[in-house]
Structure formats: C-alpha cells, structure tokens
Design a protein around this motif. Sequence first.
Motif, PDB file in Angstrom:
ATOM      1  N   SER A 132     127.419 -30.616  19.086  1.00 55.92           N
ATOM      2  CA  SER A 132     126.798 -29.535  20.028  1.00 55.92           C
ATOM      3  C   SER A 132     127.402 -29.709  21.462  1.00 55.92           C
ATOM      4  O   SER A 132     126.921 -28.967  22.341  1.00 55.92           O
ATOM      5  CB  SER A 132     125.246 -30.065  20.181  1.00 55.92           C
ATOM      6  OG  SER A 132     125.113 -31.439  20.497  1.00 55.92           O
ATOM      7  N   ARG A 148     129.664 -28.942  24.379  1.00 57.41           N
ATOM      8  CA  ARG A 148     130.424 -27.792  24.837  1.00 57.41           C
ATOM      9  C   ARG A 148     131.668 -28.301  25.517  1.00 57.41           C
ATOM     10  O   ARG A 148     132.700 -27.256  25.701  1.00 57.41           O
ATOM     11  CB  ARG A 148     129.498 -26.911  25.279  1.00 57.41           C
ATOM     12  CG  ARG A 148     128.276 -26.348  24.344  1.00 57.41           C
ATOM     13  CD  ARG A 148     129.021 -25.294  23.176  1.00 57.41           C
ATOM     14  NE  ARG A 148     127.877 -25.152  22.339  1.00 57.41           N
ATOM     15  CZ  ARG A 148     127.949 -25.297  21.174  1.00 57.41           C
ATOM     16  NH1 ARG A 148     129.012 -25.903  20.267  1.00 57.41           N
ATOM     17  NH2 ARG A 148     127.095 -24.771  20.319  1.00 57.41           N
ATOM     18  N   ASN A 149     131.587 -29.391  26.154  1.00 57.62           N
ATOM     19  CA  ASN A 149     132.558 -29.831  26.879  1.00 57.62           C
ATOM     20  C   ASN A 149     133.311 -30.446  26.484  1.00 57.62           C
ATOM     21  O   ASN A 149     133.479 -31.693  26.385  1.00 57.62           O
ATOM     22  CB  ASN A 149     132.066 -30.572  28.374  1.00 57.62           C
ATOM     23  CG  ASN A 149     130.832 -29.706  28.998  1.00 57.62           C
ATOM     24  OD1 ASN A 149     131.246 -28.849  29.427  1.00 57.62           O
ATOM     25  ND2 ASN A 149     129.683 -30.144  29.242  1.00 57.62           N
ATOM     26  N   LYS A 179     128.521 -34.631  26.929  1.00 60.20           N
ATOM     27  CA  LYS A 179     126.965 -34.048  26.551  1.00 60.20           C
ATOM     28  C   LYS A 179     126.173 -34.866  27.252  1.00 60.20           C
ATOM     29  O   LYS A 179     125.852 -36.159  27.079  1.00 60.20           O
ATOM     30  CB  LYS A 179     126.790 -34.517  25.033  1.00 60.20           C
ATOM     31  CG  LYS A 179     125.368 -33.899  24.571  1.00 60.20           C
ATOM     32  CD  LYS A 179     125.338 -32.669  24.174  1.00 60.20           C
ATOM     33  CE  LYS A 179     124.030 -32.399  23.513  1.00 60.20           C
ATOM     34  NZ  LYS A 179     123.623 -30.941  23.393  1.00 60.20           N
TER      35      LYS A 179
END
Length: 68
Positions: A4, A6-7, A60
């Motif tokens: 999960s 995204r970075n 995250k």
Amino acid sequence: MKISARNQITGTIVNVTPGAVNATVKVDIGGGNLITSSITNEAVQDLALAEGDAVVVLIKSSDVLIGK
C-alpha cells in the motif's frame, strides 16, 4: 508483491552503521540527496543489506514533520 505504500524511491546504500539494537542505513537517492532509515540489526541481517546494494525506500506515514 503488492503493497500500500505509494512513496517508493530507488537508491543505493552508501552506509550501514549497526548499533546496540538498531542500525542506521543511509541511501543515496540521487541529486545529492540521502534518506536515512533506522531499522533493527536483525532486519539488516535478514535482508543482507550492504553498501552498494540497490534498494527501494518505502515510505508509509500519516505524519511528515518538518522543522526549521
């Protein structure tokens, strides 16, 4: 594997400094920028992290703090 976070930033490990419990891992992400992560010594061993390794930094977080 799907995650999960995204970075996701690719880089190269430039230094691994083990401590009593945690290690500091410095990753060069280009442009003169470094990201420093504190992870357990056990994680460093499990991932066999070493200088020169190509890695992905995953970030995250619900909070990003900036100070001046």
